[in-house]
Design an enzyme around this catalytic site. Structure first.
Site, PDB file in Angstrom:
ATOM      1  N   LEU A  83      -6.221 -57.777 -27.723  1.00 45.57           N
ATOM      2  CA  LEU A  83      -7.273 -56.775 -27.889  1.00 45.57           C
ATOM      3  C   LEU A  83      -7.143 -56.060 -29.224  1.00 45.57           C
ATOM      4  O   LEU A  83      -6.038 -55.834 -29.719  1.00 45.57           O
ATOM      5  CB  LEU A  83      -7.200 -55.735 -26.764  1.00 45.57           C
ATOM      6  CG  LEU A  83      -7.482 -56.213 -25.337  1.00 45.57           C
ATOM      7  CD1 LEU A  83      -7.254 -55.080 -24.355  1.00 45.57           C
ATOM      8  CD2 LEU A  83      -8.904 -56.742 -25.220  1.00 45.57           C
ATOM      9  N   LYS A 114      -3.823 -49.387 -19.426  1.00 41.91           N
ATOM     10  CA  LYS A 114      -3.194 -50.483 -20.173  1.00 41.91           C
ATOM     11  C   LYS A 114      -1.725 -50.526 -19.751  1.00 41.91           C
ATOM     12  O   LYS A 114      -0.898 -49.794 -20.270  1.00 41.91           O
ATOM     13  CB  LYS A 114      -3.326 -50.277 -21.680  1.00 41.91           C
ATOM     14  CG  LYS A 114      -2.839 -51.465 -22.497  1.00 41.91           C
ATOM     15  CD  LYS A 114      -3.092 -51.252 -23.982  1.00 41.91           C
ATOM     16  CE  LYS A 114      -2.627 -52.472 -24.768  1.00 41.91           C
ATOM     17  NZ  LYS A 114      -1.186 -52.710 -24.646  1.00 41.91           N
TER      18      LYS A 114
END
Length: 666
Positions: A83, A114
């Site tokens: 990402l 996350k």
């Protein structure tokens, strides 16, 4: 083969997997650990009598298997992308504006934690788990299927016969990380720097039985390919959850301002979570819109990771002291000016060994940067060498033991320095401290200073001597800082500890590699401590969570005549030697109920309250969710109580909790 055996076998597997899902995914156990173990024993017996029944996805395969020579390579059918990162609210807002500009219709977004762990891909064929692999470089990873099978929140069979591949993050919960590092240090082994390293190291063990002994968990957060009906990410998470997966915590938003607020707010709550997060992920919800946005070479255009800045604090290193453990390992500790990090004040941190000190060039008087690894364990991150004044002093571990004066040794292949003198006062003092500690026998009134006082006056030398103190009451009363009341309270606590469950005694013995979790498994598996002592390594490795090295450690410990003598004295003193299968059990009115404790209770320690709940069949969790049944709060209760009130979870003050306990016991 009689079809009935196959039907019974399949029914038993479905029942065990149902209870695995209830316990490890939903956090709502429906049966006791003992009842679960009985189901597993029935399954093992069936597979022993009818080997042809055993399938690769049997729950018995979760205990681990023989070591591999090496991991084979796996080519991912779908690339596992990384990402792009955002570091402040402006970056998140810019990402959302770009998405809105590129799409014809307005996008909704999902915001998720996350998780700071290790990314893996799980492949299922017709509902059966067939392969798991690390992310690797995104295109090729390593086949760690056998290790992933040991993680009980990963379903070996889905609730429907789907063929799909999902992506998840394997992690080690904060409490599991703390316990693992505590066991590593007690056994003179290298500790892990943070939960992510611990999870990665556990998954890359060639011996999956080691992986099985560690409390790994997983959140599945993405569908890579396969059969789902969902049109959006939010729907996919719900569908995957229905198939048996433990999915990530996602919240759907349509208002961009709400997204930014949620991302920023998460940083303030990260320390109260039971697992480590290093940021938040913002994803476009619609799969169709994701297809329109496409991907870059290594990252999707429809997602961004907001990274939290690490919480690091400067302080001054005032001294380096050494600590002699119960296995003789000499550990250096940094003593620095107290600073607040991740919600609490810290003033010391382990420096592990001489190699660690040399590699970081740590000197007494240095300005240093400290943090909490995994928000749990204080650690020295680096030295600010450009701030040195020239008065800083290098440090070298002593060549003789600071406790007994014996020469220290560094064994070949080890980083640790040791005192090898078996009669070193520090070694048996630390052994006693471990025995009486909260994770073990939990005996009040026996802190480090009192134990040192008892040793100095020749009253105790080992753990068995504690139970002879009742014959020396008059001597106890005359000791400095003791007195009649303190002496009687201590003797009362020692007498009460004789009724402790067997797992506490096993933990307290300080057997290398055997922590509280393994001790609980052993206490559930054997009728008595004598039965455990007579077990061979081959029998022990068949138990869940007991690997080959742990089995060897148990056999070695119980074969030692000195240890046998100590255990004999404990038995003669009247300590409980009965396992859970033979111990008397009372009513379990809290079976299937989950409690969360917060704040300071005046009449209980946290461990005492937990013990009361567990004795009545309940479970104590570390965080509040919709699945929580009760929150018990004391003074200075914080965010957990606020969350309970917002979710409508029943909240009990201490008086209400006491009344509830009395009613349950009546």
């Amino acid at each position: 083969m009689d079809p009935k055996w196959t039907e019974d076998y399949e029914a038993l597997i479905r029942k065990i997997e149902h209870h695995n899902h209830q316990y490890y995914v939903l956090d709502r156990p429906e049966i006791t650990d003992y009842e679960y173990d009985q189901l597993m024993q029935r399954l093992l017996a069936l597979e022993s009598e009818h080997p042809d029944l055993k399938t690769p996805d049997s729950p018995t395969q979760r205990v681990g298997s023989a070591p591999l020579a090496a991991f084979s390579q796996v080519r991912h059918a779908v690339r596992l992308l990384s990402l792009d990162n955002a570091y402040d609210a402006n970056d998140v807002e810019a990402f959302i504006k770009r998405i809105d500009k590129e799409l014809v219709t307005t996008a909704a977004f999902v915001v998720e934690y996350k998780i700071d762990g290790l990314s893996v891909a799980l492949r299922y064929e017709n509902g059966h788990f067939v392969q798991g692999a690390t992310r690797g470089d995104g295109e090729t990873g390593e086949d760690i299927t056998e290790n992933l099978k040991t993680i009980r929140s990963i379903p070996l069979r889905l609730t429907e016969p789907r063929t799909l591949t999902v992506r998840g993050e394997v992690f080690l919960p904060k409490e599991g990380f703390r316990q693992l590092n505590e066991e590593q240090e007690q056994n003179g082994l290298q500790t892990f720097a943070n939960p992510r390293n611990a999870a990665a190291g556990s998954l890359r063990q060639l011996d999956s039985r080691i992986t099985a002994s560690r409390p790994l968990d997983i959140f599945v957060f993405d569908l890579l390919s396969g059969e789902l009906n969902a049109k959006t990410h939010d729907e996919a998470l719900a569908e995957l959850n229905g198939l048996g997966f433990k999915v990530s915590h996602g919240r759907r938003f349509e208002n961009p301002d709400d997204i930014t607020k949620a991302v920023i707010h998460a940083e303030s709550e990260r320390h109260s979570l039971p697992f480590d997060i290093d940021g938040m992920v913002v994803k476009v919800d619609s799969f169709a819109q994701r297809d329109q946005l496409g991907t870059r070479a290594k990252s999707p255009r429809w997602a961004v990771a907001f990274k939290f800045p690490p919480e690091e604090v400067e302080t001054t290193l005032r001294d380096i002291t050494v600590h002699v453990g119960r296995t003789g390992v000499i550990t250096p500790r940094a003593e620095f000016d107290p600073v607040e990090v991740a919600g609490s004040v810290i003033a010391r941190a382990t420096l592990h060994n001489q190699d660690f000190i040399r590699e970081k060039d740590i000197r007494i008087g240095d300005r240093i940067v400290v943090q909490k690894a995994g928000d749990v364990i204080p650690a020295v991150v680096r030295v600010l060498t450009d701030r040195r004044q020239g008065t800083e002093q290098p440090f070298v571990l002593p060549t003789s033991c600071p406790e007994c004066g014996s020469a220290t040794h560094r064994l070949e292949g080890e980083a640790a320095l040791r005192c090898l003198n078996p009669n070193c006062p520090a070694r048996y003092r630390r052994g006693i401290e471990h025995f009486v500690s909260r994770p073990a026998m939990n005996i009040d009134g026996l802190g480090e200073s009192i134990i040192s006082l008892l040793i100095a006056n020749g009253l105790i030398r080992g753990i068995a001597d504690l139970y002879t103190l009742k014959d020396q009451r008059e001597t106890l009363i005359r000791l400095e800082r003791m007195g009649e009341k303190s002496a009687d309270n201590l003797l009362k606590a020692l007498e009460a500890s004789k009724e402790n469950p067997l797992w506490r005694l096993i933990t307290g013995l300080g057997i290398p590699l055997i922590g509280a979790q393994a001790a609980k498994q052993l206490a559930r598996s054997f009728d008595t401590l004598d039965g455990l002592m007579a077990a061979g390594a081959e029998e022990l490795v068949t138990l869940p969570e007991i690997g080959a090295k742990m089995a060897e450690s148990l056999v070695s410990y119980f074969s030692d005549p000195v240890n046998q003598e100590t255990i004999g004295k404990l038995k003669a003193a009247g300590l409980n030697f009965k396992g859970e299968r033979t111990a008397q059990t009372g009513p379990q009115p809290y079976a299937g109920k989950t409690f969360v404790l917060t704040g300071t209770l005046s009449g209980f320690t946290r461990d005492e309250a937990k013990a009361q709940i567990e004795a009545l069949g309940g479970k104590v969790a570390g965080s509040v969710s919709k699945k929580t049944d009760f929150v018990v709060y004391g003074t200075e209760a914080g965010s957990k109580l606020d969350k309970a009130l917002s979710l409508g979870v029943a909240s009990l003050d201490e008086a209400e909790f006491l009344a509830m306990l009395e009613a349950a016991k009546a």
